[in-house]
Design an enzyme around this catalytic site. Structure first.
Site, PDB file in Angstrom:
ATOM      1  N   SER A  61      16.158  54.905  56.542  1.00  4.70           N
ATOM      2  CA  SER A  61      16.554  56.077  56.703  1.00  4.70           C
ATOM      3  C   SER A  61      15.860  56.748  57.932  1.00  4.70           C
ATOM      4  CB  SER A  61      16.204  56.942  55.545  1.00  4.70           C
ATOM      5  OG  SER A  61      16.704  56.347  54.311  1.00  4.70           O
TER       6      SER A  61
HETATM    7  N1  SAH Z   1      13.402  53.716  51.786  1.00  3.17           N
HETATM    8  C1  SAH Z   1      14.034  52.647  52.403  1.00  3.17           C
HETATM    9  C2  SAH Z   1      15.448  52.803  52.630  1.00  3.17           C
HETATM   10  C3  SAH Z   1      16.171  51.613  51.981  1.00  3.17           C
HETATM   11  S1  SAH Z   1      17.784  51.698  51.849  1.00  3.17           S
HETATM   12  C4  SAH Z   1      13.310  52.572  53.589  1.00  3.17           C
HETATM   13  O1  SAH Z   1      12.360  53.348  53.880  1.00  3.17           O
HETATM   14  O2  SAH Z   1      13.303  51.325  54.193  1.00  3.17           O
HETATM   15  C5  SAH Z   1      18.191  51.722  50.079  1.00  3.17           C
HETATM   16  C6  SAH Z   1      17.717  50.413  49.338  1.00  3.17           C
HETATM   17  O3  SAH Z   1      17.956  50.557  48.013  1.00  3.17           O
HETATM   18  C7  SAH Z   1      18.293  49.098  50.027  1.00  3.17           C
HETATM   19  O4  SAH Z   1      17.072  48.345  50.291  1.00  3.17           O
HETATM   20  C8  SAH Z   1      19.026  48.731  48.865  1.00  3.17           C
HETATM   21  O5  SAH Z   1      18.993  47.211  48.619  1.00  3.17           O
HETATM   22  C9  SAH Z   1      18.209  49.163  47.441  1.00  3.17           C
HETATM   23  N2  SAH Z   1      19.209  49.452  46.167  1.00  3.17           N
HETATM   24  C10 SAH Z   1      20.619  49.568  46.023  1.00  3.17           C
HETATM   25  N3  SAH Z   1      20.756  49.553  44.894  1.00  3.17           N
HETATM   26  C11 SAH Z   1      19.447  49.255  44.171  1.00  3.17           C
HETATM   27  C12 SAH Z   1      19.369  49.282  42.641  1.00  3.17           C
HETATM   28  N4  SAH Z   1      20.224  49.170  41.742  1.00  3.17           N
HETATM   29  N5  SAH Z   1      17.885  49.081  42.562  1.00  3.17           N
HETATM   30  C13 SAH Z   1      17.115  49.020  43.312  1.00  3.17           C
HETATM   31  N6  SAH Z   1      17.310  48.985  44.786  1.00  3.17           N
HETATM   32  C14 SAH Z   1      18.583  49.218  45.037  1.00  3.17           C
END
Ligand code: SAH
Length: 206
Positions: A61
């Protein structure tokens, strides 16, 4: 410019100037080396004002939205936190600095193990990571003082609300994939108090 100066500038221009006030959040964002959490090919852009790809169609993000979410959670040093969507592990590292214990759930096994390796290498040790469906939370370590969800959902997953302490806070993007709003949920007398915050855009919680 070296990474430390780039972080100083990120905090000044992207965060403080846009109203982020929580001194602990600003300090954590000055400390955590964001460039270690992005793909090699995007290292040069690590401190820029936008999200970046981290592989498997996911993104790390934008710094501002991360700071805004952390600030709204009003985190305390003794808190136990649940994070949904570990991704690169960047937000996990910030939570590790701000709180006592962090539990993070990621759906993609490859991202979870990569994030875990990065966090260990950089010395963020008060963190547990698990591959699984974050909508179910992590019941073994519940209840949590705060929950941060980094992927968008049509409505708040009830299992997550159940795993909050009384007085606990949860922040999550709610809405369709095109655009969402950030919601801050506080558990008060067992009920959800909902505060609508700014608009945002996250990858979907699936
Ligand atoms: N906070 C992270 C942002 C990741 S984007 C960072 O700093 O890099 C959102 C993430 O949520 C992705 O990696 C995606 O794979 C995960 N995600 C999506 N649906 C999910 C679920 N049901 N359970 C766990 N993770 C999930």
């Amino acid at each position: 410019m070296d990474a430390t100066s780039q972080r100083e500038e990120m905090v000044r221009v992207q965060l403080a100037a846009r109203g982020i006030r929580d001194a602990r959040v600003l300090e954590a964002m000055r400390r955590v080396p964001r460039h270690e959490f992005v793909l090699e090919a995007y290292r040069d852009e690590a401190y820029e004002d936008h999200p970046l790809p981290i592989g498997v169609d996911q993104t790390i993000s934008q710094p501002y939205i991360v700071a805004a979410m952390l600030e709204q959670l009003a985190l305390r040093a003794g808190d136990r936190i649940l994070e949904i969507g570990t991704g690169s592990g960047y937000v996990t590292a910030l939570l590790s600095v701000l709180c006592a214990e962090v539990y993070s759930v990621e759906r993609h096994a490859a991202l979870a193990s990569e994030a875990e390796a990065t966090l260990r290498r950089l010395g963020y040790l008060n963190v547990g990571i698990r591959t699984g469906d974050g909508r179910l939370g992590w019941v073994e370590y519940a209840p949590f003082d705060a929950i941060l969800v980094s992927a968008a959902t049509a409505e708040m997953p009830p299992a997550l609300f159940a795993q909050l302490t009384e007085g606990g806070r949860m922040i999550l993007p709610v809405g369709p994939s095109s655009s969402q709003e950030l919601q801050l949920i506080t558990k008060s007398g067992g009920e959800a108090e909902v505060k609508i915050l700014e608009g945002c855009r996250f990858v979907p919680l699936v």
